[in-house]
Design an enzyme around this catalytic site. Structure first.
Site, PDB file in Angstrom:
ATOM      1  N   ARG A 520      34.961  32.440  40.662  1.00  0.00           N
ATOM      2  CA  ARG A 520      35.277  33.866  40.646  1.00  0.00           C
ATOM      3  C   ARG A 520      36.100  34.254  39.422  1.00  0.00           C
ATOM      4  NH1 ARG A 520      33.595  38.851  42.488  1.00  0.00           N
ATOM      5  NH2 ARG A 520      35.353  40.296  42.387  1.00  0.00           N
ATOM      6  N   GLU A 521      37.019  33.396  39.026  1.00  0.00           N
ATOM      7  CA  GLU A 521      37.939  33.735  37.942  1.00  0.00           C
ATOM      8  C   GLU A 521      37.266  33.719  36.574  1.00  0.00           C
ATOM      9  OE1 GLU A 521      40.878  34.853  37.807  1.00  0.00           O
ATOM     10  OE2 GLU A 521      41.764  34.523  39.774  1.00  0.00           O
ATOM     11  N   SER A 522      36.489  32.690  36.291  1.00  0.00           N
ATOM     12  CA  SER A 522      35.997  32.507  34.920  1.00  0.00           C
ATOM     13  C   SER A 522      34.517  32.194  34.815  1.00  0.00           C
ATOM     14  CB  SER A 522      36.778  31.370  34.242  1.00  0.00           C
ATOM     15  OG  SER A 522      36.459  30.128  34.869  1.00  0.00           O
TER      16      SER A 522
END
Length: 669
Positions: A520-522
């Site tokens: 989700r983050e990167s």
């Protein structure tokens, strides 16, 4: 005298020794670097080595070497890069005809527009306005736009001058500050009576809306003294919005109406009820249209909803029942009903939504939940059964309600003809070569420009190739562009498995959860940096990394260190453990805190009676965090299946929220 001579000779001998030592040290460093570079080039092809050497020659401006490498590499995939970097670095000495030929020959490459931008900057610096005018193409840079207007006003046709005047007038009105390049255009407009009072007022309005008050006052210097006083009073009102509860007498004309509308919007954030009273009392007096009234009324209702104020329900209900409803107002009315377990209100709100919105998985799920709570279990069961066929957050939740198996629905892999694909798309050959020489960022730019041009029927093949090349973010993006959500193997890769598994065990947390956060983050971009300053795979803020690094005894917390996967995963996993302990193992709260910060999660759970986790998630005030938690919980479930061949049900990872046992006392400094 003799003593002085001996002292001088000793000093000279010492300086000589120091010089020899430094010289030896520099030689050693140079040899080490040469050895390292040579070692790094051992696995490169002859052309790849030549390209790397050509780039170094360009930086040195070694013309004989550059000419030699250009001849050697003219049939190489990265030859356009050799030309681009040579022309870019030596723009002052590159003949215009050479640049023109490059722009024409490589017009389909992103390098062409990059070189054009460099060239335009050079032409403007040299004041070569005729050439600038000839070769200009639309630019995002305000300075380059102004140079174009300036060139048009100096050497353009009558029509070009007229267009330049109109466009520069529009540009000026939307500038927060005037770049140096735009001063000449500004002066032209002023000196040629193309500078109107309406332009000034429009820009002042824009600046005050953006809370650029000092700049607005500076722009007001083009107005009369009485108008400057109006601007000053306008700013006074928006800085102290409670003044809108009284009749505004020191401002006249349109500015009074604008000051009131802006002020009452700001007041809505402080005191929604007072803002609504002021709106109702003065809207007719200040001449607000029906639409302007409804826009502000909606703003007031939404501001009260963001904080779950007691009056939010009634304010939203009034907006939605008056026919001024929007997707936002209906969603917030539904969220309030969800948070307060008002199931009849929720069903009524869903009925007010557009038919297409009602069919969204979110509202189908909550219709089923409301019907189940109201006793219509048969209809709820049917809705759950349909939703449980989906592989997403709501599909998993629905499956939990009826004890159904999760459906992952993976699509079979396609055969890949790599050679044919690369032959069809030259960009892939450039990307392959850039990866080989470790020009990762440049390869990323190539991917960015290339993927939207791909035949949609070949995106799965492109994604498969990207994964084979360990270009995971681009495999994921390929599937997003193709809308191929069931290509699980491509959408959910598991690189960096060793550090993930080791840190999961060390911190006693689920490795699938770590992967869910990374995804989700990167999307597995190792060196990505956000506008807020978050870095790397797990998008750690440097301050957080230092805090966690101190707790676990790691000094590898610099921004550079955080771009290395091993360091990032170590610190990110330790931070996840910290949050997990803070919230007594509650993965939902820890995930929300990872995104929005522990202080906000504390606010959202303060004085909250016990609430089911799915209700709490869908009543998170921040849309970003609300969607983030859903995505991470969904991704964690998928990664559990991929890593272990089995999955943990969401109901077992989403305990009740709101009782005092949910929160621990420790806080992040």
């Amino acid at each position: 005298m003799l003593a002085h001579t001996r002292s001088t000779q000793a000093l000279l001998r010492f300086n000589l020794h120091v010089a020899l030592f430094i010289s030896s040290l520099l030689t050693l460093i140079a040899l080490t670097l040469y050895s390292t570079n040579a070692s790094a080039q051992d696995n490169l092809s002859i052309e790849q080595k030549a390209y790397v050497n050509a780039y170094e020659a360009i930086k040195r401006n070694d013309r004989p070497a550059i000419a030699m490498y250009k001849k050697q590499l003219q049939d190489y995939a990265l030859y356009p890069y050799v030309l681009y970097h040579d022309y870019r670095v030596n723009i002052e000495h590159t003949p215009p005809r050479v640049i023109e030929f490059f722009l024409k020959r490589y017009q389909n490459l992103y390098l062409s527009e990059k070189l054009r931008t460099h060239w335009l900057k050079h032409l403007a610096k040299q004041k070569q306005w005729k050439s600038y005018l000839k070769h200009y193409s639309p630019q995002s840079s305000k300075s380059l736009q102004c140079h174009f207007y300036n060139a048009s006003l100096k050497f353009g046709t009558t029509q070009q001058k007229a267009v330049a005047v109109a466009e520069s007038q529009q540009l000026w009105q939307n500038l927060t500050s005037v770049p140096k390049a735009c001063v000449a255009v500004e002066n032209y407009l002023r000196n040629n009576k193309k500078f109107t009072a309406q332009m000034v007022w429009n820009r002042i309005t824009m600046l005050i809306q953006k809370k650029q008050y000092s700049r607005a006052e500076k722009v007001a210097k083009d107005l009369s003294n009485s108008d400057r006083a109006i601007v000053a009073n306008w700013i006074k009102i928006v800085r102290n919005p409670k003044l809108t509860t009284q009749s505004i007498t020191n401002i006249s004309g349109f500015a009074r109406k604008e000051a009131f509308m802006q002020g009452v919007r700001y007041l809505a954030s402080q005191d929604p009820i007072l803002a609504k009273q002021s709106l109702d009392q003065f809207s007719e007096q200040y001449g607000l249209s029906k639409k302007q009234y409804q826009d502000i009324e909606r703003k007031i209702a939404l501001r009260s909803a963001y904080r779950y104020k007691d009056e939010a329900k009634d304010l939203l209900l009034e907006v939605n029942q008056n026919g001024d409803r929007t997707e936002d107002t209906l969603r917030w009315q539904a969220q309030i009903a969800i948070r307060n377990s008002r199931w009849i209100d929720l069903l009524d709100t869903i009925e007010l939504m557009d038919k297409s919105d009602q069919q969204d998985k979110q509202w189908r799920y909550w219709r089923a939940r409301a019907l189940e709570k109201q006793g219509d279990k048969q209809t709820a069961q049917k809705l759950y059964q349909e939703l449980a066929k989906l592989r997403n957050y709501y599909g998993f939740l629905a499956a939990d309600r009826i004890n159904a198996d999760y459906r992952f629905n993976p699509e079979p892999k396609e055969e890949l003809d790599q050679k044919a694909l690369i032959k069809k798309y030259p960009a892939l050959q450039r990307i392959k070569e850039l990866i080989a020489i470790d020009w990762v960022k440049t390869a990323r730019v190539e991917w960015h420009h290339f993927l939207p041009t791909v035949d949609s029927n070949e995106l799965i093949a492109i994604g498969t190739l990207a994964k084979q090349w360990k270009q995971y973010p681009h495999a994921i993006r390929s599937m997003a562009l193709a809308k191929e959500w069931n290509q699980i193997d491509l959408r959910f890769p598991t690189p960096h498995k060793q550090p993930v598994m080791e840190n999961a065990k060390k911190n006693d947390i689920d490795p699938a959860w770590i992967y869910g956060i990374i995804r989700r983050e990167s999307a597995f971009n190792e060196d990505i940096r956000s506008s807020a300053g978050a870095v790397g795979l797990m998008q750690l803020m440097p301050k957080t990394a230092k805090y966690i690094g101190k707790k676990i005894g790691s000094k590898k917390t610099s921004v550079y260190a955080l771009t290395e996967a091993k360091n990032n995963i170590q610190l990110g996993s330790a931070y996840m453990r910290y949050l997990s302990e803070k919230y007594n193992g509650n993965k939902v709260l820890a995930t929300a805190a990872y995104n929005a910060g522990p202080h906000r999660v504390t606010q959202w759970t303060k004085n909250l009676t016990t609430l089911e986790a799915d209700q709490w998630v869908d009543s998170i005030p921040f849309t970003e965090t609300r969607n983030y938690v859903k995505a991470v919980m969904e991704y964690t479930t998928v990664f559990n299946s991929l890593l272990h061949g089995k999955y943990a049900r969401l109901r077992d990872q989403m305990p009740l929220i709101g009782n005092e046992a949910t929160l621990a006392e420790n806080k992040l400094d």
